[in-house]
Design a protein around this motif. Structure first.
Motif, PDB file in Angstrom:
ATOM      1  N   PRO A 168       0.639  -1.221   0.050  1.00 20.29           N
ATOM      2  CA  PRO A 168       0.115  -0.040   0.088  1.00 20.29           C
ATOM      3  C   PRO A 168       0.941   1.246   0.070  1.00 20.29           C
ATOM      4  O   PRO A 168       0.820   2.186   0.809  1.00 20.29           O
ATOM      5  N   VAL A 169       1.781   1.176  -1.074  1.00 18.85           N
ATOM      6  CA  VAL A 169       2.720   2.415  -1.237  1.00 18.85           C
ATOM      7  C   VAL A 169       2.178   3.518  -2.005  1.00 18.85           C
ATOM      8  O   VAL A 169       1.227   3.160  -2.877  1.00 18.85           O
ATOM      9  N   THR A 170       2.535   4.846  -1.849  1.00 16.85           N
ATOM     10  CA  THR A 170       2.174   5.984  -2.792  1.00 16.85           C
ATOM     11  C   THR A 170       3.399   6.027  -3.684  1.00 16.85           C
ATOM     12  O   THR A 170       3.032   6.674  -4.810  1.00 16.85           O
ATOM     13  N   ALA A 171       4.397   5.437  -3.578  1.00 16.32           N
ATOM     14  CA  ALA A 171       5.716   5.888  -4.303  1.00 16.32           C
ATOM     15  C   ALA A 171       6.788   4.954  -3.894  1.00 16.32           C
ATOM     16  O   ALA A 171       6.856   4.601  -2.813  1.00 16.32           O
ATOM     17  N   VAL A 172       7.495   4.487  -5.164  1.00 13.72           N
ATOM     18  CA  VAL A 172       8.728   3.570  -4.804  1.00 13.72           C
ATOM     19  C   VAL A 172       9.751   3.918  -5.755  1.00 13.72           C
ATOM     20  O   VAL A 172       9.747   4.442  -6.968  1.00 13.72           O
ATOM     21  N   GLU A 173      10.887   4.190  -5.126  1.00 12.24           N
ATOM     22  CA  GLU A 173      12.224   4.593  -6.023  1.00 12.24           C
ATOM     23  C   GLU A 173      13.404   3.431  -5.652  1.00 12.24           C
ATOM     24  O   GLU A 173      13.447   3.223  -4.590  1.00 12.24           O
ATOM     25  N   ILE A 174      14.226   3.346  -6.654  1.00  7.19           N
ATOM     26  CA  ILE A 174      15.299   2.550  -6.334  1.00  7.19           C
ATOM     27  C   ILE A 174      16.515   3.106  -7.226  1.00  7.19           C
ATOM     28  O   ILE A 174      16.195   3.378  -8.556  1.00  7.19           O
ATOM     29  N   ILE A 175      17.489   3.654  -6.459  1.00  5.52           N
ATOM     30  CA  ILE A 175      18.598   4.400  -6.942  1.00  5.52           C
ATOM     31  C   ILE A 175      20.022   3.597  -6.791  1.00  5.52           C
ATOM     32  O   ILE A 175      20.311   3.261  -5.721  1.00  5.52           O
ATOM     33  N   TYR A 186      14.536   2.397 -10.806  1.00  2.87           N
ATOM     34  CA  TYR A 186      13.186   2.527 -10.795  1.00  2.87           C
ATOM     35  C   TYR A 186      12.257   3.407 -10.185  1.00  2.87           C
ATOM     36  O   TYR A 186      12.913   3.857  -9.201  1.00  2.87           O
ATOM     37  N   SER A 187      11.329   4.101 -10.989  1.00  2.48           N
ATOM     38  CA  SER A 187      10.676   4.933 -10.089  1.00  2.48           C
ATOM     39  C   SER A 187       9.086   4.972 -10.674  1.00  2.48           C
ATOM     40  O   SER A 187       8.686   4.532 -11.709  1.00  2.48           O
ATOM     41  N   ALA A 188       8.172   5.045  -9.458  1.00  4.63           N
ATOM     42  CA  ALA A 188       6.605   4.782  -9.818  1.00  4.63           C
ATOM     43  C   ALA A 188       5.994   5.511  -8.701  1.00  4.63           C
ATOM     44  O   ALA A 188       6.447   5.464  -7.537  1.00  4.63           O
ATOM     45  N   GLU A 189       5.003   6.065  -8.721  1.00 12.69           N
ATOM     46  CA  GLU A 189       4.094   6.945  -7.745  1.00 12.69           C
ATOM     47  C   GLU A 189       2.680   7.004  -8.117  1.00 12.69           C
ATOM     48  O   GLU A 189       2.200   6.668  -9.293  1.00 12.69           O
ATOM     49  N   ARG A 190       1.865   7.199  -7.021  1.00 10.11           N
ATOM     50  CA  ARG A 190       0.343   7.171  -7.385  1.00 10.11           C
ATOM     51  C   ARG A 190       0.019   8.756  -6.567  1.00 10.11           C
ATOM     52  O   ARG A 190       0.665   9.334  -5.835  1.00 10.11           O
ATOM     53  N   PRO A 191      -1.178   9.201  -7.181  1.00 12.43           N
ATOM     54  CA  PRO A 191      -1.592  10.482  -6.535  1.00 12.43           C
ATOM     55  C   PRO A 191      -1.978  10.252  -5.159  1.00 12.43           C
ATOM     56  O   PRO A 191      -2.378   9.141  -4.951  1.00 12.43           O
ATOM     57  N   VAL A 192      -1.677  11.110  -4.159  1.00 11.12           N
ATOM     58  CA  VAL A 192      -1.937  11.090  -2.745  1.00 11.12           C
ATOM     59  C   VAL A 192      -2.816  12.235  -2.462  1.00 11.12           C
ATOM     60  O   VAL A 192      -2.850  13.318  -3.095  1.00 11.12           O
ATOM     61  N   ASP A 193      -3.764  12.045  -1.278  1.00  9.57           N
ATOM     62  CA  ASP A 193      -4.783  13.190  -0.965  1.00  9.57           C
ATOM     63  C   ASP A 193      -3.882  14.142  -0.139  1.00  9.57           C
ATOM     64  O   ASP A 193      -4.347  15.144  -0.124  1.00  9.57           O
ATOM     65  N   ASP A 194      -2.952  13.497   0.857  1.00 12.71           N
ATOM     66  CA  ASP A 194      -2.507  14.519   1.728  1.00 12.71           C
ATOM     67  C   ASP A 194      -1.042  14.379   1.732  1.00 12.71           C
ATOM     68  O   ASP A 194      -0.525  13.347   2.474  1.00 12.71           O
ATOM     69  N   GLU A 195      -0.237  15.002   1.087  1.00 10.65           N
ATOM     70  CA  GLU A 195       1.254  14.924   1.086  1.00 10.65           C
ATOM     71  C   GLU A 195       1.995  15.286   2.430  1.00 10.65           C
ATOM     72  O   GLU A 195       3.181  14.504   2.531  1.00 10.65           O
ATOM     73  N   GLU A 196       1.548  16.099   3.133  1.00 12.13           N
ATOM     74  CA  GLU A 196       2.136  16.137   4.506  1.00 12.13           C
ATOM     75  C   GLU A 196       2.007  15.089   5.497  1.00 12.13           C
ATOM     76  O   GLU A 196       3.181  14.896   6.284  1.00 12.13           O
ATOM     77  N   LYS A 197       1.238  14.248   5.256  1.00 12.87           N
ATOM     78  CA  LYS A 197       1.056  13.091   6.042  1.00 12.87           C
ATOM     79  C   LYS A 197       1.989  11.621   5.555  1.00 12.87           C
ATOM     80  O   LYS A 197       1.981  10.700   6.124  1.00 12.87           O
ATOM     81  N   ALA A 198       2.572  11.813   4.282  1.00 12.54           N
ATOM     82  CA  ALA A 198       3.244  10.898   3.728  1.00 12.54           C
ATOM     83  C   ALA A 198       4.337  10.556   4.503  1.00 12.54           C
ATOM     84  O   ALA A 198       5.164  11.467   5.200  1.00 12.54           O
ATOM     85  N   CYS A 199       4.919   9.314   4.515  1.00 10.24           N
ATOM     86  CA  CYS A 199       6.176   8.797   5.452  1.00 10.24           C
ATOM     87  C   CYS A 199       6.935   7.956   4.610  1.00 10.24           C
ATOM     88  O   CYS A 199       6.481   6.982   4.217  1.00 10.24           O
ATOM     89  N   GLN A 209      20.126   2.288  -3.277  1.00 13.00           N
ATOM     90  CA  GLN A 209      18.934   2.645  -2.016  1.00 13.00           C
ATOM     91  C   GLN A 209      17.630   2.523  -2.634  1.00 13.00           C
ATOM     92  O   GLN A 209      17.355   2.657  -3.674  1.00 13.00           O
ATOM     93  N   VAL A 210      16.987   1.870  -1.841  1.00 12.42           N
ATOM     94  CA  VAL A 210      15.423   1.702  -2.097  1.00 12.42           C
ATOM     95  C   VAL A 210      14.822   2.643  -1.021  1.00 12.42           C
ATOM     96  O   VAL A 210      14.752   2.319   0.167  1.00 12.42           O
ATOM     97  N   ARG A 211      13.814   3.176  -1.690  1.00 13.55           N
ATOM     98  CA  ARG A 211      12.866   4.138  -1.120  1.00 13.55           C
ATOM     99  C   ARG A 211      11.470   3.730  -1.179  1.00 13.55           C
ATOM    100  O   ARG A 211      10.944   3.559  -2.266  1.00 13.55           O
ATOM    101  N   ALA A 212      10.555   3.962  -0.173  1.00 12.62           N
ATOM    102  CA  ALA A 212       9.133   3.662  -0.396  1.00 12.62           C
ATOM    103  C   ALA A 212       8.390   4.753   0.334  1.00 12.62           C
ATOM    104  O   ALA A 212       8.689   5.026   1.721  1.00 12.62           O
ATOM    105  N   CYS A 213       7.211   5.203  -0.066  1.00 13.27           N
ATOM    106  CA  CYS A 213       6.419   6.116   0.676  1.00 13.27           C
ATOM    107  C   CYS A 213       5.058   5.746   0.892  1.00 13.27           C
ATOM    108  O   CYS A 213       4.345   5.076   0.199  1.00 13.27           O
ATOM    109  N   PHE A 214       4.490   5.669   2.198  1.00 19.15           N
ATOM    110  CA  PHE A 214       3.508   5.448   2.572  1.00 19.15           C
ATOM    111  C   PHE A 214       2.493   6.405   3.041  1.00 19.15           C
ATOM    112  O   PHE A 214       3.002   7.529   3.445  1.00 19.15           O
ATOM    113  N   ASP A 215       0.992   6.210   3.355  1.00 22.17           N
ATOM    114  CA  ASP A 215       0.565   7.251   3.762  1.00 22.17           C
ATOM    115  C   ASP A 215       0.128   7.528   4.968  1.00 22.17           C
ATOM    116  O   ASP A 215      -0.617   8.500   5.540  1.00 22.17           O
TER     117      ASP A 215
END
Length: 566
Positions: A168-175, A186-199, A209-215
């Protein structure tokens, strides 16, 4: 009952349950059945479910919709039908309504202080969690790529896709961070309702480096192990592994037997066989003579890790007991006057596959010796005292009613449990009539090439006769019939009914002009006789095989004037 579509393309399998009304199929994510393939239009087709059944309609797609090899605009479809969307093959399945319901509710994210699951019977949740989907659906494929020759950039794309699709991620990056050519793999993202709460959470090594963003923070911490696992997979890709032994490496999936079947049941059977081949369990194949039991055994061997080792075949019904045991176990020099030492089939198949055809005809004494070899994985030649390795995988086949033999004590139950971890029945040709045209055409082409004859094909009348015949000898009989007919064909001639054998022409002529009720009675009579033969006259097993009750079976036997089983 409910309906489901099973779609296959590339290395993907998609299953989509249909709801009542219109179900749009296309590559757009808004479609009820999304098929992400370049040959599928955004809104390609629609399947309508109503009380009258299923209807397939093309929506003006670029590449069209094919049903029974014909491009269609609108047509009814039934369970078992196969249609093609672009290049995607789709099978219509039926399943029970309760297969769509959750039987045991497991709240995946409810843990008590001790770490145990805290169950709440009234709480509803998904049947498979994102962790399940990643571990069961994606991780095995990623490991296959890791052990293969996939380069790091491609592996990063596959890993990133798996995380993005299952979590259940809003974005994934592999650098990539460890070389001069730093950049995003690799980079992929979904639209988010509230970017301030993104983690954002990340896992880092000097090279990657592997990065993932959750709501939300709780989700980020719960799924952190997946992000760490993704980095571990990419780290392992940089290591040099020792070469894998050919006996362990999974071979490429072999081609299915030619010509390709169009029967859905046979398709599913070979799908299951491909999975079973990966393991090392015993396989028991049921089927009438000529249905292709040895062909299936060969496919299982070629699809297994033992494919580079020998496949050894022996027919247990063709030899008397003493000669059969000599063939299976081998003999030592001097066991009889003039006898030279020779290895048996078990030795020859060591590390490979041993196919025991017609195992139901094996004497009980031989069965006991076979069991000992399978348990000890070693064999003593007749007259010998030194054990020899016999680590073959055993695939067996029979046309006899093994379960009746077990009840009678003529087949050992301990041997049965050794050889029959997976049981499968090959349908007779009369139950897969849709395959008769392509089988006949395949055999005709092959035999004509062998004889140097150029043939035009098969006439409609001859094809009708071939399809109506009962084929007691199954595929083997059809192959022999075509081989015989080709001998009487001249260049550029058509195989017509005049070139077919009298039995096949007679079957055609006997039924021509008969009322439908009489034809159905003849078909039912043949099916009951065939089932009784396959079950050794056991009426209980026959009724189960035909999916009817025993009283119904007895009534039909009497009504159709079938000789009762002895």
């Amino acid at each position: 009952m409910a309906y489901r579509l099973l779609a296959r393309f590339d290395d993907q399998t998609i299953r989509a349950t249909l709801h009542g009304g219109r179900n749009t199929i296309g590559s757009d994510a808004s479609c009820e059945v999304c098929l992400p393939d370049s040959t599928v239009s955004r809104r390609h087709a629609v399947v309508t479910v109503s009380k009258a059944g299923l209807e397939l309609e093309d929506l003006g797609s670029t590449n069209g919709t094919l049903l029974r090899s014909q491009r269609i605009e609108r047509a009814p479809v039934s369970v078992g039908d196969i249609f093609v969307i672009g290049r995607v093959v789709v099978l219509v399945e039926e399943l029970a309504d309760d297969d769509l319901e959750v039987g045991i509710v497991v709240p995946r994210e409810s843990f008590d202080a001790s770490g145990s699951m805290a169950f709440d019977v009234g709480e509803l949740t998904e049947t498979f969690s994102p962790l399940d989907r990643f571990a069961l659906d994606h991780l095995p494929r990623l490991l296959d790529h890791l052990c293969g020759e996939t380069d790091r950039q491609r592996l990063a794309q596959l890993v990133g896709y798996s995380v993005f699709e299952t979590m259940p991620v809003t974005a994934v990056e592999i650098i990539e961070t460890g070389s001069e050519d730093k950049g995003i793999l690799y980079s992929a993202e979904r639209p988010v309702d509230d970017e301030e709460k993104a983690c954002w959470i990340e896992a880092v090594t000097p090279a990657c480096q592997v990065r993932a963003c959750f709501d939300r923070q709780s989700a980020a911490e719960h799924y952190r192990p997946v992000v760490d696992s993704a980095l571990l997979l990419l780290t392992l890709a940089d290591r040099e592994f020792a070469p894998v032994s050919p006996a362990v490496r999974q071979p490429p999936t072999p081609e299915r037997p030619q010509p390709p079947t169009v029967d859905p049941a046979v398709h599913r059977l070979y799908d299951q066989a491909e999975r079973v081949a990966r393991g090392d369990v015993g396989v028991l194949i049921y089927g009438e003579s000529g249905t292709g039991k040895e062909v299936l055994a060969s496919f299982i061997h070629n699809a297994s890790p033992r494919a580079s080792q020998p496949l050894v075949t022996i027919n247990c019904a063709s030899l008397p007991r003493d000669l059969l045991e000599a063939e299976l176990f081998g003999v030592e020099k001097g066991v009889a006057t003039g006898v030279e030492a020779r290895a048996g089939k078990f030795e020859a198949a060591d590390q490979g596959t041993l196919f025991l055809d017609e195992i139901g005809d094996m004497a009980p004494e031989t069965q006991a010796k076979i069991l000992r070899v399978l348990q000890e994985k070693e064999v003593f030649r007749i007259g010998g005292h030194t054990p020899r390795p016999a680590r073959a995988r055993v695939v067996s086949a029979t046309n006899r009613a093994i379960h009746k033999m077990l009840a009678e004590g003529s087949f050992r139950s301990d041997l049965y449990h050794r050889i029959a971890t997976w049981e499968v029945e090959l349908p007779p040709l009369r139950r897969r009539r849709s395959d008769i045209p392509n089988l006949a055409a395949y055999f005709l082409t092959r035999e004509a090439q062998r004889n140097g004859t150029r043939v035009r094909g098969i006439s409609r009348a001859a094809l009708r006769a071939l399809r109506r015949y009962r084929w007691p000898g199954n595929i083997r009989q059809l192959k022999n019939e075509i081989a015989r007919a080709v001998l009487f064909l001249e260049d550029r001639e058509l195989l017509d009914t005049g070139r077919l054998s009298a039995a096949i022409r007679g079957d055609e002529q006997a039924k021509a002009g008969l009322p439908l009720a009489k034809i159905l009675e003849a078909v039912e009579r043949d099916e009951i006789i065939a089932a009784l033969d396959a079950c050794g006259g056991d009426t209980t097993a026959t009724a189960e095989r035909l999916s009817i009750s025993r009283p119904t079976l007895y009534r039909r036997i009497k009504s159709l004037k079938i000789d009762p089983p002895k």
